[in-house]
Design a protein around this motif. Structure first.
Motif, PDB file in Angstrom:
ATOM      1  N   GLY A   7       4.080  -6.974 -26.808  1.00  0.00           N
ATOM      2  CA  GLY A   7       4.688  -5.662 -26.961  1.00  0.00           C
ATOM      3  C   GLY A   7       5.739  -5.309 -25.938  1.00  0.00           C
ATOM      4  N   ASP A   8       6.105  -6.244 -25.048  1.00  0.00           N
ATOM      5  CA  ASP A   8       7.101  -5.961 -24.022  1.00  0.00           C
ATOM      6  C   ASP A   8       8.452  -5.580 -24.630  1.00  0.00           C
ATOM      7  N   VAL A   9       9.172  -4.717 -23.901  1.00  0.00           N
ATOM      8  CA  VAL A   9      10.579  -4.455 -24.191  1.00  0.00           C
ATOM      9  C   VAL A   9      11.395  -5.424 -23.340  1.00  0.00           C
ATOM     10  N   TRP A  29       9.594 -13.781 -27.482  1.00  0.00           N
ATOM     11  CA  TRP A  29       9.586 -12.553 -28.283  1.00  0.00           C
ATOM     12  C   TRP A  29       8.982 -12.808 -29.662  1.00  0.00           C
ATOM     13  N   LEU A  30       9.297 -13.962 -30.275  1.00  0.00           N
ATOM     14  CA  LEU A  30       8.694 -14.315 -31.561  1.00  0.00           C
ATOM     15  C   LEU A  30       7.176 -14.453 -31.431  1.00  0.00           C
ATOM     16  N   LEU A  31       6.727 -14.958 -30.292  1.00  0.00           N
ATOM     17  CA  LEU A  31       5.291 -15.177 -30.089  1.00  0.00           C
ATOM     18  C   LEU A  31       4.553 -13.888 -29.746  1.00  0.00           C
ATOM     19  N   PHE A  32       5.164 -13.044 -28.902  1.00  0.00           N
ATOM     20  CA  PHE A  32       4.470 -11.868 -28.374  1.00  0.00           C
ATOM     21  C   PHE A  32       4.839 -10.565 -29.076  1.00  0.00           C
ATOM     22  N   GLY A  33       5.951 -10.549 -29.807  1.00  0.00           N
ATOM     23  CA  GLY A  33       6.387  -9.307 -30.438  1.00  0.00           C
ATOM     24  C   GLY A  33       7.031  -8.374 -29.424  1.00  0.00           C
ATOM     25  N   GLY A  34       7.159  -7.096 -29.813  1.00  0.00           N
ATOM     26  CA  GLY A  34       7.781  -6.126 -28.926  1.00  0.00           C
ATOM     27  C   GLY A  34       9.202  -5.797 -29.353  1.00  0.00           C
ATOM     28  N   THR A  35      10.027  -5.366 -28.409  1.00  0.00           N
ATOM     29  CA  THR A  35      11.399  -4.950 -28.676  1.00  0.00           C
ATOM     30  C   THR A  35      12.364  -5.874 -27.951  1.00  0.00           C
ATOM     31  N   PHE A  36      13.386  -6.291 -28.675  1.00  0.00           N
ATOM     32  CA  PHE A  36      14.368  -7.233 -28.138  1.00  0.00           C
ATOM     33  C   PHE A  36      15.724  -6.535 -28.072  1.00  0.00           C
ATOM     34  N   VAL A  37      16.167  -6.197 -26.865  1.00  0.00           N
ATOM     35  CA  VAL A  37      17.410  -5.457 -26.656  1.00  0.00           C
ATOM     36  C   VAL A  37      18.523  -6.441 -26.285  1.00  0.00           C
TER      37      VAL A  37
END
Length: 337
Positions: A7-9, A29-37
């Motif tokens: 869920g990290d940003v 990000w694909l593994l953990f999800g969250g927001t990708f800025v």
């Protein structure tokens, strides 16, 4: 080891075309999800606003950008307290910068080294708790009798000419790397694969590392960037890392300048902080205070508006080598005239 949480940003400051962005940020990000800025091209002011407004937890930035942020004239106006982890690489980190990020905002800086071929070393707080030490060394993964937070990867340091192992602390050699993350080879280039891989599957990186105490390795320099002064090897990266902590220096790069007597001497290109002037004598004095060996001290200073860097923050040394030759040629012409 990298400091990710579900869920990290994330703030991605690198272009999505190489392993800096793809391997360090996009795949996690694909593994953990969250927001990708996303952010590109690199803009320090805009990135600071994004960190605050998006409440970023994780990002990656080159060491030069860490220094620029800390030396920003209005840095106290930005609350970076949401950030938990910053990863940094492409060049050795300044211990001063790593300690300052932790002191100011409680940010853990993870030191990384890697290549597009898939190689990678990670120096995080789990393996190396001391921030200043973490800035300069990596775990020697795969060494018998050691346990690190990353398994399945092996490294060794060898003499480049004949690939004999280098094992004594202080010894310098080329890093060889084996692991499931390394590419299988260069497509359609058996000539390159024969030079890059040995029969045990180790990939030869072309980067020089130094053996350190306590089963650690330290990046020394890229083979092509070594400065050879009177037969002594000087790491341009070591000079740059030292001067990055100077209060008047915003950015710095070191290259070899030809010399008829010693072969090469060290020249530093410096971008001063706004409103500051810098001379060679004070830079040398600063490095001496840090116990830098005399033969490593720079002997020429060139002031420049901007250090040329590629999209991921690595210094483009070829441009600076051409620039110093151009300036030397112009200087010689003036003398002859």
């Amino acid at each position: 080891a990298g400091g990710f949480r579900p869920g990290d940003v994330q703030l991605c400051l690198a272009p999505l075309v190489n392993m800096t962005a793809l391997g360090v940020q996009f795949v996690p990000w694909l593994l953990f999800g969250g927001t990708f800025v996303l952010h590109h091209p690199l803009d320090v002011e805009l990135s600071l606003r994004q960190m605050v407004e998006e409440k970023v937890h994780f990002t990656i930035m080159p060491p030069a950008m860490m220094n620029m942020i800390l030396k920003h004239p209005r840095i106290d106006d930005y609350d970076l307290g949401s950030i938990r982890t910053v990863t940094s690489g492409s060049a050795p980190l300044s211990p001063w910068a790593v300690e300052e990020f932790q002191r100011r905002w409680g940010i853990e800086v993870v030191n990384i080294w890697g290549q597009n071929e898939g190689t990678g070393l990670i120096s995080g707080p789990a393996d190396i708790p001391d921030p200043a030490k973490r800035a300069g060394v990596f775990p020697d993964w795969g060494r018998p009798g050691t346990v690190w937070s990353v398994a399945g990867v092996e490294t060794k340091v060898v003499v480049p000419e004949d690939r004999r192992p280098v094992t004594q602390p202080g010894g310098v050699g080329e890093l060889a790397y084996r692991g499931p993350n390394v590419m299988p080879g260069y497509f359609g280039r058996p000539d390159l694969n024969g030079k890059a891989f040995d029969d045990q599957g180790f990939f030869y990186t072309g980067d020089l590392f130094q053996i350190k105490e306590e089963n650690h390795l330290a990046f020394f320099d890229r083979k092509k960037d070594i400065i050879i002064r009177g037969g002594f090897n000087i790491s341009a990266q070591e000079v740059e890392t030292s001067l990055a902590g100077h209060p008047k220096v915003l950015d710095v790069a070191a290259v070899a300048v030809p010399d008829e007597v010693l072969g090469e001497r060290t020249c530093v290109f410096v971008v001063p902080r706004p409103g500051q002037t810098v001379d060679l004598a004070e830079l040398v004095s600063f490095m001496k205070e840090g116990d830098m060996a005399v033969y490593k001290l720079p002997e020429r200073l060139e002031i420049i508006d901007r250090i040329p860097r590629n999209p991921v923050g690595k210094i483009v040394k070829s441009v600076l080598r051409e620039e110093i030759l151009r300036r030397l040629g112009a200087q010689k012409g003036e003398v002859e005239a």
